[in-house]
Motif scaffolding. Structure first.
Motif, short mmCIF file in Angstrom:
data_model
loop_
_atom_site.label_atom_id
_atom_site.label_comp_id
_atom_site.label_asym_id
_atom_site.label_seq_id
_atom_site.Cartn_x
_atom_site.Cartn_y
_atom_site.Cartn_z
N ILE A 49 67.22 132.15 46.52
CA ILE A 49 68.63 132.20 46.78
C ILE A 49 69.33 130.78 46.80
CG2 ILE A 49 70.85 133.37 47.25
CD1 ILE A 49 69.30 135.72 47.99
N LEU A 50 69.89 130.34 45.97
CA LEU A 50 71.07 129.07 46.04
C LEU A 50 71.58 129.04 47.37
CD1 LEU A 50 71.65 126.56 44.61
CD2 LEU A 50 73.90 127.66 43.76
N GLN A 51 71.12 128.00 48.04
CA GLN A 51 71.87 127.85 49.36
C GLN A 51 72.90 126.92 49.43
OE1 GLN A 51 70.28 129.43 52.46
NE2 GLN A 51 69.94 130.53 50.57
N LYS A 52 73.77 126.65 50.33
CA LYS A 52 74.92 125.65 50.50
C LYS A 52 74.98 125.40 51.89
CE LYS A 52 79.95 125.93 50.63
NZ LYS A 52 81.26 126.77 50.70
N VAL A 53 75.30 124.02 52.11
CA VAL A 53 75.66 123.86 53.58
C VAL A 53 76.84 122.65 53.45
CG1 VAL A 53 74.04 121.58 53.45
CG2 VAL A 53 74.62 122.73 55.56
N THR A 54 77.81 122.81 54.51
CA THR A 54 78.94 121.85 54.50
C THR A 54 78.49 120.70 55.42
OG1 THR A 54 80.44 123.55 54.16
CG2 THR A 54 81.23 121.47 55.26
N LEU A 55 78.82 119.54 55.03
CA LEU A 55 78.05 118.20 55.61
C LEU A 55 79.06 117.27 55.84
CD1 LEU A 55 74.97 117.59 53.38
CD2 LEU A 55 74.99 118.58 55.66
N ASP A 56 79.03 116.85 57.16
CA ASP A 56 80.03 115.61 57.34
C ASP A 56 79.66 114.20 56.85
OD1 ASP A 56 81.28 117.31 59.10
OD2 ASP A 56 80.06 116.74 60.72
N ARG A 57 80.72 113.22 56.59
CA ARG A 57 80.46 112.01 55.90
C ARG A 57 80.33 111.08 57.31
NH1 ARG A 57 83.12 107.47 55.32
NH2 ARG A 57 85.04 108.40 55.74
N TYR A 58 79.11 110.63 57.17
CA TYR A 58 78.72 109.61 58.58
C TYR A 58 79.25 108.05 58.21
CZ TYR A 58 75.87 112.90 60.61
OH TYR A 58 75.65 114.00 61.52
N ASP A 59 79.55 107.31 58.90
CA ASP A 59 79.84 105.69 58.57
C ASP A 59 78.69 105.26 58.31
OD1 ASP A 59 80.13 102.84 59.86
OD2 ASP A 59 82.03 103.66 59.13
N ARG A 60 78.72 104.24 57.35
CA ARG A 60 77.25 103.73 56.89
C ARG A 60 76.66 103.02 58.01
NH1 ARG A 60 80.54 102.91 52.43
NH2 ARG A 60 80.00 103.92 50.51
N SER A 61 77.49 102.48 59.04
CA SER A 61 76.79 101.63 59.82
C SER A 61 75.97 102.21 60.69
CB SER A 61 77.85 100.78 60.81
OG SER A 61 78.89 101.74 61.50
N GLU A 62 76.38 103.68 61.03
CA GLU A 62 75.80 104.54 61.75
C GLU A 62 74.24 105.00 60.96
OE1 GLU A 62 76.13 105.08 64.66
OE2 GLU A 62 78.40 104.43 65.09
N CYS A 63 74.52 105.15 59.77
CA CYS A 63 72.94 105.44 59.01
C CYS A 63 72.25 104.26 58.91
CB CYS A 63 73.49 106.04 57.52
SG CYS A 63 74.41 107.92 57.58
N ARG A 93 68.02 120.53 49.23
CA ARG A 93 67.08 121.05 49.91
C ARG A 93 67.75 121.61 51.25
NH1 ARG A 93 63.78 116.38 53.75
NH2 ARG A 93 65.60 116.21 54.21
N ILE A 94 68.05 122.92 51.72
CA ILE A 94 69.14 122.99 52.44
C ILE A 94 68.40 123.82 53.89
CG2 ILE A 94 71.13 124.42 52.96
CD1 ILE A 94 71.58 122.21 50.63
N MET A 95 68.47 123.21 54.99
CA MET A 95 68.14 123.44 56.11
C MET A 95 69.15 123.99 56.78
SD MET A 95 64.89 123.04 56.61
CE MET A 95 64.49 122.69 58.33
N ASN A 96 69.28 125.36 57.62
CA ASN A 96 70.42 125.90 58.16
C ASN A 96 71.60 126.08 57.38
OD1 ASN A 96 68.84 126.17 60.51
ND2 ASN A 96 69.75 124.49 61.48
N GLY A 97 71.40 126.37 56.12
CA GLY A 97 72.51 126.61 55.08
C GLY A 97 72.71 128.06 54.98
N THR A 98 73.73 128.60 54.03
CA THR A 98 74.07 129.85 53.97
C THR A 98 73.88 129.94 52.42
OG1 THR A 98 76.29 129.42 53.79
CG2 THR A 98 75.41 129.85 56.04
N ASN A 99 73.91 131.30 52.08
CA ASN A 99 73.59 131.72 50.37
C ASN A 99 74.93 131.29 49.74
OD1 ASN A 99 71.38 132.90 51.02
ND2 ASN A 99 72.21 135.28 51.17
N ALA A 100 74.92 130.51 48.81
CA ALA A 100 76.07 129.77 48.22
C ALA A 100 76.50 131.17 47.56
CB ALA A 100 75.66 128.87 47.08
#
Length: 430
Positions: free
Chosen positions: A332-346, A193-200
């Motif tokens: 159209i298939l979407q792509k988004v680059t995501l940062d890994r968050y520390d589990r404690s923050e999540c 489910r891509i929000m603010n993504g771009t076309n892959a």
């Protein structure tokens, strides 16, 4: 930004250094101070006529978490001072240090001014460009391949150099020289489910699957074998095989696709629907997939040591046809680059305790949303000499508002389970 003409380096104009070495990230983490530059707001004027410099202390990320609505990621730097800071008009400017290269000290950029307190009172967040070295190289090489590994100009500063992929050691294109793969070939074209993504990129649709329940699109998935699609367990719970259809080869869902029936659904035996723990499942297709330029599997690395690499990764890519800013479903298939968050923050964000079998990722500008469940979290890695698309996660859940934070099942924790199910059932149904 690509300029409309080429600069000729001279004493007035020459490039700042960008450190592409694998150790650059560690240097950032150990730094005590940085210098920031800009023509932004000062105490006496909204814009400075003369370029300004400020020396800032490197702070722990937790100190900057109070600025924004999301916790800082490993791709961001927190810096500030008790009485000085960057301000309005300084955004996009550099955070730098002088670094010794081959016996000569060079001004080297490590950050980009991103945001700070409205009062400009000594605390700011900067994008850590060492986390994006591969992205920078990729874009420059694509536009100007002739500049690859260009020698330094007049001994002043080294322009960005393009490293040959096999020589790099950062996780973004990690070299798994002797990796064991679930299926070969995989993760690379047989001729992306891509929000603010771009076309892959159209080629990634080769391993993407659309799972339909009674003609309705419900989840994403990935081709990992000639008979198997990997997805989230929640997508399969209480759904009979006869009601499921898998569609492959669809970059644009309005185009033609290959349709497969489902012979069997396999849900992890310890799947917890309430907490969405062990949220992983497989679909055994009714017939073999004929791999081609348009349909082939993504890679699943079976080596147990890969788990530690996931824990040290900075970014992943997510894909899906889910909800966007404009519509409930993307054609159209979407792509988004995501940062890994520390589990404690999540854990704070979701008010739960994430186990090591889940990956928390997000972004300030985009994320997964409704309809992207079961889709992949991927990275490009070098396996046995080839750069391949490799799956490391499965989207499990996100916030109700799709506020750019999501939790993924860590595939590396389940490779033994995947192998047992795939090889066991493949022998039976072959």
């Amino acid at each position: 930004m690509e300029l409309s003409f080429v600069f000729l380096s001279a004493w007035q104009i020459y490039p700042i250094c960008i450190d592409l070495s694998p150790t650059a990230k560690r240097e950032v983490e150990n730094a005590n101070t940085f210098d920031a530059y800009g023509w932004g707001k000062t105490r006496t004027a909204n814009i400075s006529a003369i370029l300004q410099r400020v020396t800032l202390d490197h702070y722990d990320r937790s100190r900057c978490n109070r600025i924004g609505r999301l916790p800082l990621t490993l791709n961001q730097i927190c810096a500030g001072s008790s009485d000085r800071d960057t301000c309005d008009g300084d955004s996009g400017g550099p955070l730098i240090q002088k670094v010794n290269y081959n016996g000569t000290r060079h001004l080297t950029q490590f950050g980009i001014v991103s945001y700070g307190l409205k009062s400009c009172e000594g605390l700011g967040v900067y994008t850590d460009i060492t986390s994006y070295a591969d992205w920078i190289e990729e874009k420059i090489e694509a536009l100007y391949p002739e500049y690859s590994r260009q020698p330094s100009l007049a001994g002043i500063a080294n322009p960005v150099s393009i490293r040959p992929p096999p020589e790099t050691a950062v996780f973004g294109v990690e070299n798994f020289g002797r990796a064991r793969l679930l299926t070969v070939p995989c993760g690379t074209s047989l001729s992306t489910r891509i929000m603010n993504g771009t076309n892959a990129e159209p080629e990634v649709a080769a391993w993407m699957a659309r799972i339909h329940y009674e003609s309705h699109f419900i989840c994403g998935g990935t081709v990992i074998h000639r008979r198997f699609v990997l997805t989230a367990a929640q997508c399969l719970k209480n759904r009979h095989e006869a009601t499921l259809i898998v569609k492959l080869g669809a970059y644009d869902i309005r185009g033609s696709t290959l349709e497969y029936g489902v012979s069997k659904t396999i849900i992890h035996h310890e799947f917890d629907r309430e907490g969405l723990i062990n949220d992983i499942g497989l679909l055994l297709l009714s017939r073999d997939i004929e791999f081609s330029l348009h349909v082939y599997p993504i890679c699943i690395i079976l080596n147990p040591e890969v788990k530690s690499k996931v824990e040290s990764a900075y970014t992943f890519d997510a894909y899906g046809w889910g909800k966007t800013n404009e519509s409930k479903i993307s054609n159209i298939l979407q792509k988004v680059t995501l940062d890994r968050y520390d589990r404690s923050e999540c854990n704070k964000l979701f008010e739960i305790s994430l186990p090591s079998s889940q990956i928390c990722v997000g972004s300030n500008v985009g994320g997964s949303c409704d309809g992207d469940g079961g889709g992949p979290l991927t990275k490009k890695v070098i396996v046995n000499g080839l750069q391949r698309q490799t799956q490391f996660g499965i989207l499990s859940f996100t916030t109700r508002a799709c506020s750019f934070v999501g939790v993924n099942t860590d595939v590396t924790c389940y490779v033994d389970w995947i192998v047992r199910k795939v090889r066991g059932l493949d022998d039976i149904f072959s």
